[in-house]
Design an enzyme around this catalytic site. Structure first.
Site, short mmCIF file in Angstrom:
data_model
loop_
_atom_site.label_atom_id
_atom_site.label_comp_id
_atom_site.label_asym_id
_atom_site.label_seq_id
_atom_site.Cartn_x
_atom_site.Cartn_y
_atom_site.Cartn_z
N ASN A 1 9.36 -35.54 -11.81
CA ASN A 1 9.78 -34.63 -12.88
C ASN A 1 11.25 -34.33 -12.65
O ASN A 1 11.60 -33.54 -11.78
CB ASN A 1 8.94 -33.34 -12.80
CG ASN A 1 9.42 -32.27 -13.76
OD1 ASN A 1 10.23 -32.55 -14.64
ND2 ASN A 1 8.94 -31.05 -13.59
N LYS B 1 13.31 -32.90 -14.55
CA LYS B 1 13.77 -31.67 -15.19
C LYS B 1 15.07 -31.94 -15.97
O LYS B 1 15.24 -33.04 -16.48
CB LYS B 1 13.93 -30.54 -14.15
CG LYS B 1 12.65 -30.42 -13.30
CD LYS B 1 12.59 -29.19 -12.46
CE LYS B 1 11.27 -29.18 -11.69
NZ LYS B 1 11.05 -27.98 -10.90
N HIS C 1 4.11 -26.84 -17.70
CA HIS C 1 4.82 -26.63 -16.43
C HIS C 1 5.20 -25.15 -16.32
O HIS C 1 5.53 -24.52 -17.33
CB HIS C 1 6.06 -27.52 -16.38
CG HIS C 1 6.73 -27.51 -15.04
ND1 HIS C 1 7.55 -26.49 -14.64
CD2 HIS C 1 6.65 -28.36 -13.99
CE1 HIS C 1 7.97 -26.72 -13.41
NE2 HIS C 1 7.44 -27.85 -12.99
N GLU D 1 7.81 -23.68 -15.49
CA GLU D 1 9.11 -23.32 -16.07
C GLU D 1 9.01 -23.17 -17.58
O GLU D 1 9.70 -22.34 -18.18
CB GLU D 1 10.17 -24.38 -15.69
CG GLU D 1 10.57 -24.23 -14.22
CD GLU D 1 11.01 -25.51 -13.54
OE1 GLU D 1 11.30 -26.50 -14.23
OE2 GLU D 1 11.04 -25.53 -12.29
N GLU E 1 0.35 -26.53 -9.23
CA GLU E 1 1.68 -26.22 -8.75
C GLU E 1 1.82 -24.71 -8.53
O GLU E 1 2.09 -23.97 -9.49
CB GLU E 1 2.74 -26.66 -9.76
CG GLU E 1 2.75 -28.15 -10.00
CD GLU E 1 4.12 -28.62 -10.46
OE1 GLU E 1 4.67 -29.52 -9.82
OE2 GLU E 1 4.66 -28.07 -11.44
N GLY F 1 10.49 -25.67 -6.07
CA GLY F 1 11.94 -25.61 -5.87
C GLY F 1 12.37 -24.61 -4.80
O GLY F 1 13.55 -24.29 -4.69
N SER G 1 7.62 -28.44 -3.81
CA SER G 1 8.34 -28.83 -2.60
C SER G 1 7.66 -29.96 -1.82
O SER G 1 7.63 -29.95 -0.59
CB SER G 1 8.55 -27.60 -1.70
OG SER G 1 9.34 -26.62 -2.38
N GLY H 1 9.62 -32.56 -8.08
CA GLY H 1 10.90 -32.26 -8.70
C GLY H 1 12.04 -32.76 -7.83
O GLY H 1 12.42 -33.94 -7.87
N GLY H 2 12.58 -31.86 -7.01
CA GLY H 2 13.78 -32.14 -6.21
C GLY H 2 13.77 -33.48 -5.49
O GLY H 2 14.73 -34.25 -5.58
P1 PGA Z 1 9.87 -29.28 -6.64
O1 PGA Z 1 9.37 -29.18 -8.17
O2 PGA Z 1 9.29 -30.56 -6.08
O3 PGA Z 1 11.36 -29.31 -6.73
O4 PGA Z 1 9.34 -28.09 -5.93
C1 PGA Z 1 8.07 -29.52 -8.53
C2 PGA Z 1 7.88 -29.34 -10.01
O5 PGA Z 1 8.45 -28.39 -10.57
O6 PGA Z 1 7.18 -30.13 -10.68
#
Ligand code: PGA
Length: 246
Positions: free
Chosen positions: A8, A10, A92, A94, A164, A170, A209, A230-231
């Site tokens: 992802n 983002k 998600h 967010e 999640e 994040g 994470s 994500g990251g």
């Molecule tokens: P992250 O994000 O791996 O940066 O924690 C995961 C996500 O939001 O899908």
């Protein structure tokens, strides 16, 4: 079932970052695990075409519950399908936090995606306050039942659930494998009750994470079938490691 890793991205990456990522990632990707990528919508077609030789599937981070018409700024699942899109991330945290999405609005999106042949990757997860108040499982239960309300025709291929925990996204703070497994087992139970004979074969991903140094332990848990990342999905080297390609 084959493990699935979803990137992802983002609202990160300029077009050159996407090209470089795909140039680095695709030749080294051995398909030990499945890899799907959700770039910004404008980069979708680039990622789709560059990933095609290795069946790296492309999707979107958000989708409309409508198919056509006067819905400024929206992306139709029909259009996504016609363009070779495979999946949509739905609900998600967010989007729930910044764009007012609710489990109820996600149900419409989940339904529309399944009807249009787009895999719905439905996200659930509790906040830190909810976890501290001991409400994790009841929150997840509500998010599942509301978000999958009237969602029919489910099979292990067309619906993926991602757990999640909001406090782990994040933040660098991952749920322990045991914490994640507890919730995944619960999700499996709810899905199996709702979709007999299907729920136990569906993929339930963990997100929050996930990194190369914690992925194997997470994936070794019985009910963790992959990751939503994500990251650590922004660098080809890291995402390769997450896909089991060192
Ligand atoms: P992250 O994000 O791996 O940066 O924690 C995961 C996500 O939001 O899908």
């Amino acid at each position: 079932m084959n493990k699935l890793m979803i990137a992802n991205w983002k609202m990160n990456n300029v077009v050159l970052d996407c090209v470089r990522f795909m140039e680095d990632f695709v030749p080294k990707f051995s398909a030990k695990r499945e890899a799907w990528i959700a770039p910004q919508a404008l980069h979708f077609n680039l990622v789709r075409s560059m990933g095609e030789p290795k069946d790296v599937k492309a999707g979107v981070q958000n989708i409309s519950d409508q198919l056509f018409g006067a819905y400024t700024g929206e992306t139709s699942p029909k259009t996504l399908r016609a363009m070779g899109g495979h999946f949509a991330i739905i609900g998600h945290s967010e989007r729930r936090q910044y764009f007012g999405e609710t489990s109820k609005s996600c149900a419409l999106k989940n339904r529309t995606c399944l009807r249009e042949g787009i895999v719905a990757v439905y996200c659930v997860g509790e906040t830190l306050a909810e976890r501290d108040a001991g409400q994790t499982l009841s929150i997840i239960h509500d998010q599942l039942l509301q978000g999958l309300n009237d969602v029919h025709g489910v099979n292990p291929e067309n619906l993926v659930v991602a757990y999640e925990p909001v406090w782990a996204i994040g933040t660098g703070r991952t749920a322990t494998p045991a914490q994640a497994q507890e919730v995944h087992a619960f999700i499996r139970k709810v899905l199996s009750e709702k979709y007999p004979g299907v729920g136990d074969k569906m993929r339930i991903l963990y997100g929050g994470s996930v990194k190369p140094d914690n992925v194997e332990e997470l994936l070794s848990q019985k009910d963790i079938d992959g990751g939503l990342v994500g990251g650590a999905s922004l660098k080809a080297k890291d995402f390769l490691a997450l896909c089991g390609d060192k």
